[in-house]
Design a protein around this motif. Sequence first.
Motif: not given
Length: 328
Positions: A142-147, A156-157, A228-230
């Motif tokens: 899982y990866t994310a950065s602001r914006g 995409p999640l 994930k929405g789970s």
Amino acid sequence: MSAEDLKEYLATAVALAKEVGPAFKDGFWRTGQFSKVSDFAAEDKLGNKADCVTAVDRYIEKTIFDRLRQIYPTHKLVGEESTAESGNGCQVTDDPTWIVDPVDGTNNFVHHFPYTGISIGLAINKEPVVGVIYLPILDELYTASRGAGAFLNGEPLPLIRPPALTSPTALSQCALVSEHGSYRSQKTMSLRLRSLARLLTDKQDGGGCLQNLRITGGACPDLTLVAKGSAELYWECGPHVWDFAAGVVIVTESGGAVFDGAGWWGSDIPESERIPKPLNMWNRKIVAVRYIPDLPDKPGSGRELQKKLAKELLDLVDDFEYPPDGTQ
């Protein structure tokens, strides 16, 4: 802090998670350098028999921190093993601060339960801006950065999207992930169990009638389920900043929301003031709500529903007293 800076920081976090992934797997399966029980050495953490630390925790944290010191010598470092075992907490500043849990869900790790992984977060100006959670046994990165959005193995999640993803309007339509925690005093456990009981009890008896309660054994997998929405909700009091710093970025960038997790049950706070507050990630109390699409012809209703669900939950749970992770 530019978009390019964040892209670079995220790439660094991903590379570090992948670098230590093989050692994590060796430790989980007791192979390679961790094939001997004496080398694995699971032990109580600070005398708490409900919590433990292993040679893998220490090896992975040291490896990540050594790399970060080489790449970003002026950045601050906060890690579960180095910070928790020193007992000194940390001084919170606006400087870039890497927040690492080398093995989130160590009890799962020790007992060969696959909901366990590596968490690498970065905070700037005291706010989380980059998050990577790697669950090596499940092969989930899982990866994310602001914006820039949140992703699972490049997808995409959230994975589940409208129209399949519905708009829950009450706790009775929600699955909650939470934890029993490693603080096992009678007072703490009584508060926690009473809070969970209220959330599960029928509405006609004053409860929230949650549709489902799940305990996976780790804040990182809990937050990935929300992203994930789970699962609709995650609530916990007592986890540390390294347990959820990365997960907060992943949830919010997936369209979810996070709030302060201090409960209002039995409080004299007026109803008009019972509005979910912004999360302070150093205070160890958190509510996370998954992405909720807007109701038909009602722009912004998804965000309002996130706040509504958080409020319903907080109305039914106790507040807990925990020392903050950092001094500001």
